[in-house]
Design an enzyme around this catalytic site. Structure first.
Site, PDB file in Angstrom:
ATOM      1  N   ASP A  50      41.393  58.766  50.062  1.00 18.20           N
ATOM      2  CA  ASP A  50      42.274  57.699  50.542  1.00 18.20           C
ATOM      3  C   ASP A  50      41.626  56.952  51.714  1.00 18.20           C
ATOM      4  O   ASP A  50      41.213  57.541  52.689  1.00 18.20           O
ATOM      5  CB  ASP A  50      43.600  58.326  50.985  1.00 18.20           C
ATOM      6  CG  ASP A  50      44.747  57.350  51.013  1.00 18.20           C
ATOM      7  OD1 ASP A  50      44.543  56.201  51.437  1.00 18.20           O
ATOM      8  OD2 ASP A  50      45.860  57.742  50.608  1.00 18.20           O
ATOM      9  N   THR A  89      48.110  52.226  49.112  1.00 20.50           N
ATOM     10  CA  THR A  89      47.865  53.522  48.478  1.00 20.50           C
ATOM     11  C   THR A  89      48.416  53.599  47.063  1.00 20.50           C
ATOM     12  O   THR A  89      47.729  54.041  46.137  1.00 20.50           O
ATOM     13  CB  THR A  89      48.463  54.644  49.340  1.00 20.50           C
ATOM     14  OG1 THR A  89      47.824  54.622  50.620  1.00 20.50           O
ATOM     15  CG2 THR A  89      48.257  56.000  48.702  1.00 20.50           C
ATOM     16  N   ASN A 110      53.341  49.763  48.030  1.00 21.06           N
ATOM     17  CA  ASN A 110      53.951  51.054  48.328  1.00 21.06           C
ATOM     18  C   ASN A 110      55.472  50.966  48.255  1.00 21.06           C
ATOM     19  O   ASN A 110      56.143  51.914  47.832  1.00 21.06           O
ATOM     20  CB  ASN A 110      53.542  51.533  49.724  1.00 21.06           C
ATOM     21  CG  ASN A 110      52.115  52.041  49.774  1.00 21.06           C
ATOM     22  OD1 ASN A 110      51.460  52.246  48.756  1.00 21.06           O
ATOM     23  ND2 ASN A 110      51.611  52.237  50.985  1.00 21.06           N
ATOM     24  N   LYS A 171      49.435  63.251  49.253  1.00 25.83           N
ATOM     25  CA  LYS A 171      50.576  62.335  49.188  1.00 25.83           C
ATOM     26  C   LYS A 171      51.187  62.380  47.801  1.00 25.83           C
ATOM     27  O   LYS A 171      50.458  62.429  46.799  1.00 25.83           O
ATOM     28  CB  LYS A 171      50.128  60.897  49.490  1.00 25.83           C
ATOM     29  CG  LYS A 171      49.542  60.694  50.874  1.00 25.83           C
ATOM     30  CD  LYS A 171      49.132  59.236  51.065  1.00 25.83           C
ATOM     31  CE  LYS A 171      48.498  59.005  52.436  1.00 25.83           C
ATOM     32  NZ  LYS A 171      48.100  57.588  52.624  1.00 25.83           N
ATOM     33  N   ASP A 172      52.506  62.276  47.738  1.00 22.04           N
ATOM     34  CA  ASP A 172      53.152  62.290  46.425  1.00 22.04           C
ATOM     35  C   ASP A 172      52.704  61.107  45.576  1.00 22.04           C
ATOM     36  O   ASP A 172      52.483  61.233  44.373  1.00 22.04           O
ATOM     37  CB  ASP A 172      54.676  62.331  46.567  1.00 22.04           C
ATOM     38  CG  ASP A 172      55.263  61.216  47.412  1.00 22.04           C
ATOM     39  OD1 ASP A 172      54.989  60.036  47.151  1.00 22.04           O
ATOM     40  OD2 ASP A 172      56.028  61.528  48.343  1.00 22.04           O
ATOM     41  N   HIS A 305      44.233  55.294  59.946  1.00 25.82           N
ATOM     42  CA  HIS A 305      45.426  54.674  60.522  1.00 25.82           C
ATOM     43  C   HIS A 305      45.575  55.019  61.999  1.00 25.82           C
ATOM     44  O   HIS A 305      45.935  54.162  62.814  1.00 25.82           O
ATOM     45  CB  HIS A 305      46.677  55.133  59.767  1.00 25.82           C
ATOM     46  CG  HIS A 305      46.911  54.422  58.480  1.00 25.82           C
ATOM     47  ND1 HIS A 305      47.054  53.057  58.399  1.00 25.82           N
ATOM     48  CD2 HIS A 305      47.017  54.884  57.215  1.00 25.82           C
ATOM     49  CE1 HIS A 305      47.253  52.712  57.136  1.00 25.82           C
ATOM     50  NE2 HIS A 305      47.223  53.802  56.388  1.00 25.82           N
ATOM     51  N   ASP A 346      41.417  54.533  46.828  1.00 24.27           N
ATOM     52  CA  ASP A 346      42.547  53.669  46.475  1.00 24.27           C
ATOM     53  C   ASP A 346      42.480  52.313  47.173  1.00 24.27           C
ATOM     54  O   ASP A 346      43.109  51.354  46.733  1.00 24.27           O
ATOM     55  CB  ASP A 346      43.862  54.356  46.814  1.00 24.27           C
ATOM     56  CG  ASP A 346      43.913  54.846  48.265  1.00 24.27           C
ATOM     57  OD1 ASP A 346      42.852  54.954  48.909  1.00 24.27           O
ATOM     58  OD2 ASP A 346      45.026  55.121  48.748  1.00 24.27           O
ATOM     59  N   HIS A 347      41.726  52.213  48.241  1.00 27.52           N
ATOM     60  CA  HIS A 347      41.566  50.967  49.005  1.00 27.52           C
ATOM     61  C   HIS A 347      40.576  51.221  50.130  1.00 27.52           C
ATOM     62  O   HIS A 347      40.158  52.359  50.362  1.00 27.52           O
ATOM     63  CB  HIS A 347      42.901  50.483  49.587  1.00 27.52           C
ATOM     64  CG  HIS A 347      43.621  51.533  50.391  1.00 27.52           C
ATOM     65  ND1 HIS A 347      43.199  51.943  51.639  1.00 27.52           N
ATOM     66  CD2 HIS A 347      44.731  52.269  50.118  1.00 27.52           C
ATOM     67  CE1 HIS A 347      44.014  52.873  52.096  1.00 27.52           C
ATOM     68  NE2 HIS A 347      44.950  53.106  51.198  1.00 27.52           N
TER      69      HIS A 347
END
Length: 554
Positions: A50, A89, A110, A171-172, A305, A346-347
């Site tokens: 991620d 994400t 998201n 993360k879910d 972050h 994912d990014h």
């Protein structure tokens, strides 16, 4: 043959000692003898890191000696693209194993706004079931209902029902969007219980219970500062951002510091360790069918972050993740299973503007509060003398108009909102639904797409906004940084779109491809390796991963 449980458990038990001071030598490169190329691998391992941007990969690739070094002996695509505009994400993970861009997957962000949602809260979280009584976008039931397309795991099961799909992530939304609708095991870290959880009613395997006990033990204790590798010392500079200081951290934490745990190499170690133990217990890759193991490593995103991409925190994280991946591959090697790996992200992400300016980046600043949809909405309400604030949204991305507006009010609100936004010096463009929907689906290299074409790849009419607000390059859409939230991503620009894509299989001929590819190319490429059909229309194309006489793409 079995996965080695002691090695897997050791991944999660790193809390007591500095990560680098006592680091074992990195695993040697894998053996080079090739399996028979006509046979598909027995196990496919898909790893998403991620917020692992192409820029991060470029900055650290010369320092990697573990798992990343292994992968770099395979097929290296340094300019992979999450080609759409909504570089968050959930949309990003939805592209990796579906071969489809967000306009097909339905995962446009998201979170999005659905004024018809059967509850007071009209915000929809991408991995939730809004029909659950009493739920809201912050207190939700995890679900795959919002994902509109099947995943590689579902393609594999359609080709051979004996194939098994295991998805493990921090993360879910990562576990769900890559795992899809037919997982045999799916586990994600759940903040409310500080443990790995799954869908209601699913039995917890012993390996998950053991990992949850190990995580609880780590959280109960303080974490000493990690050693700073020599390569990271030049990145050691503190930036006081008002409510938080970043840039010189060493990952130390107090007991019960969940945020600190998740923004550290310990979190990824627990995720990878759990994946190994599940693979061990289920004997993945040791049956008649090919199995799929999905790993969502989430710590890099939390580090990014909380601290940005340029300080000691990210440097420690990158070098530690390299070693953690090395241990994963060593464990898989010990089984003798023929496995193939793909790693991507994912990014990407944008570093803090304070550091970017020091490095010479022009026009790098934090977004002004006046650019937030609520602030603009109040101006629109005053200018048009409306009885309500008509806008829902953030400082960038999708902006929604209140459905209670009359047709005449709607037209006036759109015109006034565009006027206000385009007058703001930090705004690059504002696009309407009609403009985006009327744009042809993009073709050709993703770096050449116009802004409207990037937006089109993310546009799904029932979920996307009435307007799309695009901030100028290097504008950080966080006005006031605080603990855990100093930097972010989600823009339409290439620093958020570009990610590495790395394929590896024992014995393959390694190469590096300098031209751009897309993350939607991963699933059809793996289908080519497995020799299975792609049962639905997709956006990706099969990449030839074998430089020898036999091609993986038909």
């Amino acid at each position: 043959m079995k996965f080695v449980r002691p090695l897997a458990a050791a991944l999660a038990l790193t809390a007591a000692a500095p990560l680098f001071a006592q680091e074992a030598p990195a695993p040697a490169p894998a053996p080079t003898e090739a399996p028979a190329r006509q046979a598909p691998p027995k196990l496919v391992v898909v790893i998403s890191v991620d917020q692992f941007s192409a820029d991060l990969f470029a900055a650290y690739r010369a320092q990697f000696t573990g798992g990343f070094a292994r992968l770099m002996t395979g097929a290296v695509f340094p300019s992979g693209y999450q080609s759409h505009a909504a570089t968050e994400t959930c949309p990003g993970h939805s592209t990796i194993l579906t071969g489809a861009r967000p306009y097909r997957t339905g995962i446009v962000a998201n979170d999005w706004t659905d004024f018809s949602a059967p509850r007071e809260d009209k915000t929809v979280y991408c991995s939730e079931d809004t029909s659950v009584p009493g739920s809201n976008s912050k207190n939700y039931t995890v679900s795959d209902k919002n994902l509109k397309v099947p995943t590689l795991g579902e393609w594999m099961k359609a080709a051979n029902p004996a194939s098994r799909v295991v998805s493990v992530a921090g993360k879910d939304r990562a576990a769900v969007m890559m795992g899809g609708h037919k997982t045999d095991e799916i586990w994600w870290f759940w903040d409310k219980t500080k443990s790995f959880q799954s869908y209601a009613g699913r039995a917890m395997p012993p390996s998950v219970a053991r990992m949850n006990a190990q995580v609880a033990d780590q959280l109960s204790k303080p974490r000493d500062a990690m050693a700073l590798p020599a390569f990271c010392q030049s990145r050691d500079r503190a930036y006081n951002l008002g409510n938080v200081t970043v840039g010189s951290g060493r990952m130390a934490r107090k007991p019960d510091d969940l945020r600190g745990f998740k923004a550290s190499p310990d979190f990824d170690a627990s995720i990878v360790s759990l994946a190994i133990d599940l693979a061990n217990d289920m004997k993945l890759g040791q049956g008649d069918a090919t199995d799929l193991l999905i790993v969502g490593a989430s710590a890099t995103d939390y580090v990014g972050h909380g601290n940005g991409a340029g300080g000691t925190e990210m440097c420690i994280q990158m070098l530690a993740l390299d070693q953690t991946l090395g241990r994963l591959f060593t464990a898989l090697d010990a089984t003798g299973v023929d496995y193939a790996v793909v790693l991507t992200a994912d990014h990407g992400g944008l570093d803090i503007p304070e550091r970017n300016r020091d490095l010479g980046a022009t026009m790098s600043e934090r977004v002004l509060p006046s650019a937030h949809a609520n602030a603009v909405g109040k101006q629109v309400q005053t200018a048009l003398k409306l009885p309500l604030q008509p806008l829902t949204g953030s400082s960038f991305g999708d902006v929604y108009f209140d459905p209670r507006l009359t047709k005449k009010q709607h037209k006036a609100v759109q015109a006034e909102t565009i006027r206000i936004y385009t007058a703001l010096p930090q705004v690059e463009a504002v696009f309407t639904r009609a403009q985006i929907a009327g744009t042809a689906m993009p073709k050709g290299p993703p770096e050449t797409w116009t802004l409207l074409e990037r937006a089109r790849a993310s546009y799904e009419p029932s979920r996307s906004g009435d307007l799309l607000v695009v901030l100028k390059p290097r504008i950080m859409p966080i006005s006031s940084p605080g603990p855990g939230y100093a930097a972010t991503h989600g823009s339409i620009w290439d620093y958020d779109r570009r990610v590495p894509i790395l394929f590896w299989r024992k014995g393959m001929t390694g190469f590096e491809h300098p031209l751009s590819v897309e993350t939607v190319d991963i699933a059809p490429s793996l289908a080519g390796v497995l020799g299975i059909p792609v049962p639905v229309e997709i956006d990706g194309r099969c990449l030839d991963l074998d430089a020898g006489p036999e091609t993986t793409c038909k």
